[in-house]
Design an enzyme around this catalytic site. Structure first.
Site, PDB file in Angstrom:
ATOM      1  N   HIS A   1       7.978   1.321 -29.864  1.00 38.11           N
ATOM      2  CA  HIS A   1       8.263   2.650 -29.288  1.00 38.11           C
ATOM      3  C   HIS A   1       8.276   2.485 -27.775  1.00 38.11           C
ATOM      4  O   HIS A   1       7.259   2.654 -27.096  1.00 38.11           O
ATOM      5  CB  HIS A   1       7.216   3.690 -29.711  1.00 38.11           C
ATOM      6  CG  HIS A   1       7.602   5.094 -29.342  1.00 38.11           C
ATOM      7  ND1 HIS A   1       7.894   6.071 -30.276  1.00 38.11           N
ATOM      8  CD2 HIS A   1       7.796   5.693 -28.137  1.00 38.11           C
ATOM      9  CE1 HIS A   1       8.214   7.200 -29.659  1.00 38.11           C
ATOM     10  NE2 HIS A   1       8.170   6.989 -28.340  1.00 38.11           N
TER      11      HIS A   1
ATOM     12  N   HIS B   1      10.925   3.353 -24.466  1.00 40.09           N
ATOM     13  CA  HIS B   1      12.159   3.977 -23.985  1.00 40.09           C
ATOM     14  C   HIS B   1      12.796   3.123 -22.893  1.00 40.09           C
ATOM     15  O   HIS B   1      12.199   2.918 -21.835  1.00 40.09           O
ATOM     16  CB  HIS B   1      11.872   5.381 -23.439  1.00 40.09           C
ATOM     17  CG  HIS B   1      11.502   6.377 -24.483  1.00 40.09           C
ATOM     18  ND1 HIS B   1      12.401   7.310 -24.969  1.00 40.09           N
ATOM     19  CD2 HIS B   1      10.339   6.586 -25.155  1.00 40.09           C
ATOM     20  CE1 HIS B   1      11.791   8.058 -25.884  1.00 40.09           C
ATOM     21  NE2 HIS B   1      10.548   7.636 -26.014  1.00 40.09           N
TER      22      HIS B   1
ATOM     23  N   ASP C   1      15.316   3.974 -21.077  1.00 44.39           N
ATOM     24  CA  ASP C   1      15.592   4.835 -19.920  1.00 44.39           C
ATOM     25  C   ASP C   1      14.307   5.393 -19.305  1.00 44.39           C
ATOM     26  O   ASP C   1      14.356   6.135 -18.327  1.00 44.39           O
ATOM     27  CB  ASP C   1      16.570   5.967 -20.281  1.00 44.39           C
ATOM     28  CG  ASP C   1      16.356   6.540 -21.670  1.00 44.39           C
ATOM     29  OD1 ASP C   1      15.253   6.364 -22.216  1.00 44.39           O
ATOM     30  OD2 ASP C   1      17.284   7.162 -22.220  1.00 44.39           O
TER      31      ASP C   1
ATOM     32  N   GLY D   1      12.732  15.051 -27.591  1.00 48.77           N
ATOM     33  CA  GLY D   1      12.909  16.268 -26.805  1.00 48.77           C
ATOM     34  C   GLY D   1      12.018  17.396 -27.297  1.00 48.77           C
ATOM     35  O   GLY D   1      10.968  17.160 -27.899  1.00 48.77           O
TER      36      GLY D   1
ATOM     37  N   HIS E   1      10.556  11.495 -33.203  1.00 52.79           N
ATOM     38  CA  HIS E   1       9.442  12.039 -32.420  1.00 52.79           C
ATOM     39  C   HIS E   1       8.991  13.329 -33.111  1.00 52.79           C
ATOM     40  O   HIS E   1       9.779  14.276 -33.224  1.00 52.79           O
ATOM     41  CB  HIS E   1       9.891  12.388 -30.999  1.00 52.79           C
ATOM     42  CG  HIS E   1      10.012  11.233 -30.063  1.00 52.79           C
ATOM     43  ND1 HIS E   1      11.002  10.275 -30.171  1.00 52.79           N
ATOM     44  CD2 HIS E   1       9.265  10.882 -28.977  1.00 52.79           C
ATOM     45  CE1 HIS E   1      10.860   9.394 -29.181  1.00 52.79           C
ATOM     46  NE2 HIS E   1       9.819   9.736 -28.447  1.00 52.79           N
TER      47      HIS E   1
ATOM     48  N   GLU F   1       3.999  15.852 -31.868  1.00 52.03           N
ATOM     49  CA  GLU F   1       3.540  15.592 -30.498  1.00 52.03           C
ATOM     50  C   GLU F   1       3.235  16.940 -29.837  1.00 52.03           C
ATOM     51  O   GLU F   1       2.104  17.214 -29.462  1.00 52.03           O
ATOM     52  CB  GLU F   1       4.618  14.827 -29.737  1.00 52.03           C
ATOM     53  CG  GLU F   1       4.206  14.335 -28.360  1.00 52.03           C
ATOM     54  CD  GLU F   1       5.324  13.555 -27.662  1.00 52.03           C
ATOM     55  OE1 GLU F   1       5.032  12.991 -26.603  1.00 52.03           O
ATOM     56  OE2 GLU F   1       6.475  13.521 -28.162  1.00 52.03           O
TER      57      GLU F   1
ATOM     58  N   ASP G   1       5.761   3.292 -24.711  1.00 52.45           N
ATOM     59  CA  ASP G   1       6.510   4.532 -24.486  1.00 52.45           C
ATOM     60  C   ASP G   1       7.428   4.407 -23.270  1.00 52.45           C
ATOM     61  O   ASP G   1       8.591   4.051 -23.415  1.00 52.45           O
ATOM     62  CB  ASP G   1       5.589   5.746 -24.368  1.00 52.45           C
ATOM     63  CG  ASP G   1       6.293   7.061 -24.722  1.00 52.45           C
ATOM     64  OD1 ASP G   1       7.392   6.999 -25.313  1.00 52.45           O
ATOM     65  OD2 ASP G   1       5.745   8.132 -24.438  1.00 52.45           O
ATOM     66  N   ASP G   2       6.924   4.725 -22.070  1.00 53.54           N
ATOM     67  CA  ASP G   2       7.728   4.657 -20.833  1.00 53.54           C
ATOM     68  C   ASP G   2       6.980   3.803 -19.799  1.00 53.54           C
ATOM     69  O   ASP G   2       6.454   4.330 -18.812  1.00 53.54           O
ATOM     70  CB  ASP G   2       7.960   6.061 -20.258  1.00 53.54           C
ATOM     71  CG  ASP G   2       8.677   6.984 -21.230  1.00 53.54           C
ATOM     72  OD1 ASP G   2       9.864   6.746 -21.495  1.00 53.54           O
ATOM     73  OD2 ASP G   2       8.043   7.936 -21.718  1.00 53.54           O
TER      74      ASP G   2
END
Length: 333
Positions: free
Chosen positions: A12, A14, A16, A170, A197, A200, A278-279
């Site tokens: 998981h 991202h 971007d 989103g 997702h 959450e 994640d990010d």
């Protein structure tokens, strides 16, 4: 805390949400894009979490700077390539990089189809150069609405051989999974895996919907699953994985603290939960931090951390043959 005899995965992550601060600076200069700072040290607080205080609004603002500088398809290819290089630097053997082509395209009105093609090219080049097994997951950004997501899906399907799975991300409260049944039917018809997702911002019902209506094999974050004992049983019995992202969930205020994160409960219940980033560029962490700092802070024992590492491979969107080959490659060193 990382078992070096086992493959290290991040399923998981991202693409971007992992654009280097230096790359943001470089692309800002190249395309004459106004940035909030002109040096790496002064830019970093604008694009990376530096405070321990959870703040979702601040987190999302930092996330957006990465895509604001994607003014060409070559820029998209570059960040995809660098994502694989970063994975190699982190010691990852296998990584699944997810991206929303529409999100990457929107600031500079790039062709969404072209973004998909550029990202696939960058990841393939990176996999070749850095010897990391990297797969791509396309994201439908539900906040854009059903019609826009259909266009995003069409761009991904045009390059279906380069995509492994489909995700939905989103605003899950404002745009529930029921709006995207047709999209995910198309994805399954294409032979893609499904991860969503869910759980959450919304409750357990969002996870049930992702599984029953969208065909989710894995759930991103899924922290609210602990509120529903029947769901916890179902996840364990049907081997539906939870992609846990410890540091991210604290930074976005999804959970109040690492000590209150449900990952330990997932593992104790037999749910196939894994450790992921994640990010990472926005969060200022890497997978090593999640294993050596975040997981112990979340109360995981050494054996539970090892189980989470095993779960990452078990839940990877690979065939059993591919998993066996990965295990063998790591064993050989």
């Amino acid at each position: 805390m990382i078992d070096s005899s086992l493959p290290l995965t991040d399923i998981h992550r991202h693409l971007d949400g992992n654009i280097r601060a230096q790359t943001i600076l470089d692309l800002g200069r190249e395309f004459n894009i106004a940035l909030p700072a002109s040096t790496l040290d002064t830019l970093r607080p604008h694009v990376q979490v530096t405070s321990l205080e959870p703040d979702l609004v601040s987190f999302l603002a930092k996330l957006d700077w990465g895509v604001k500088v994607l003014a060409s398809l070559e820029a998209c290819r570059r960040v995809a390539y660098e994502n694989v290089e970063d994975a190699a630097r982190n010691g990852l053997h296998y990584v699944e990089l997810r991206f929303s082509p529409r999100y990457m395209a929107m600031t500079h009105q790039l062709p969404v189809d072209g973004v998909v093609e550029a990202v696939i090219a960058g990841v393939r080049e990176g996999s070749r150069d850095f010897q990391v097994d990297a797969r791509l997951i396309g994201i439908l950004s539900r906040t854009f609405g059903e019609a826009a997501c259909q266009e995003e899906l069409a761009a991904l399907l045009a390059h279906r051989e380069g995509i492994t799975a489909l995700d939905l991300a989103g605003d899950e409260l404002g745009f529930p999974g029921a709006l995207f049944l047709n999209h995910f039917n198309q994805a399954r018809d294409a032979g893609w895996h499904i991860t969503v997702h869910a759980g959450e911002a919304a409750g357990p019902e969002s996870i049930w919907q992702a599984i029953r209506e969208l065909g989710a094999e894995r759930i991103g974050h899924g922290v609210k699953a602990v509120e529903d004992p029947a769901l916890m049983d179902y996840l364990a019995e049907h081997q539906i994985g939870i992609e846990s992202c410890l540091t991210s969930n604290v930074q976005t205020s999804t959970v109040a603290s690492l000590a209150q994160h449900p990952l330990k409960q997932f593992l104790e219940h037999g749910v196939l939960a894994s450790l992921n980033t994640d990010d990472p560029a926005v969060q200022g962490v890497d997978i090593i931090h999640e294993y050596t700092v975040a997981a112990p802070a979340a109360g995981l024992s050494r054996e539970q951390i090892r189980q989470a590492q095993i779960n990452g491979l078990t839940q990877a969107f690979l065939s059993e043959q591919e998993k066996a080959a990965l295990i063998q490659r790591v064993a050989k060193g």
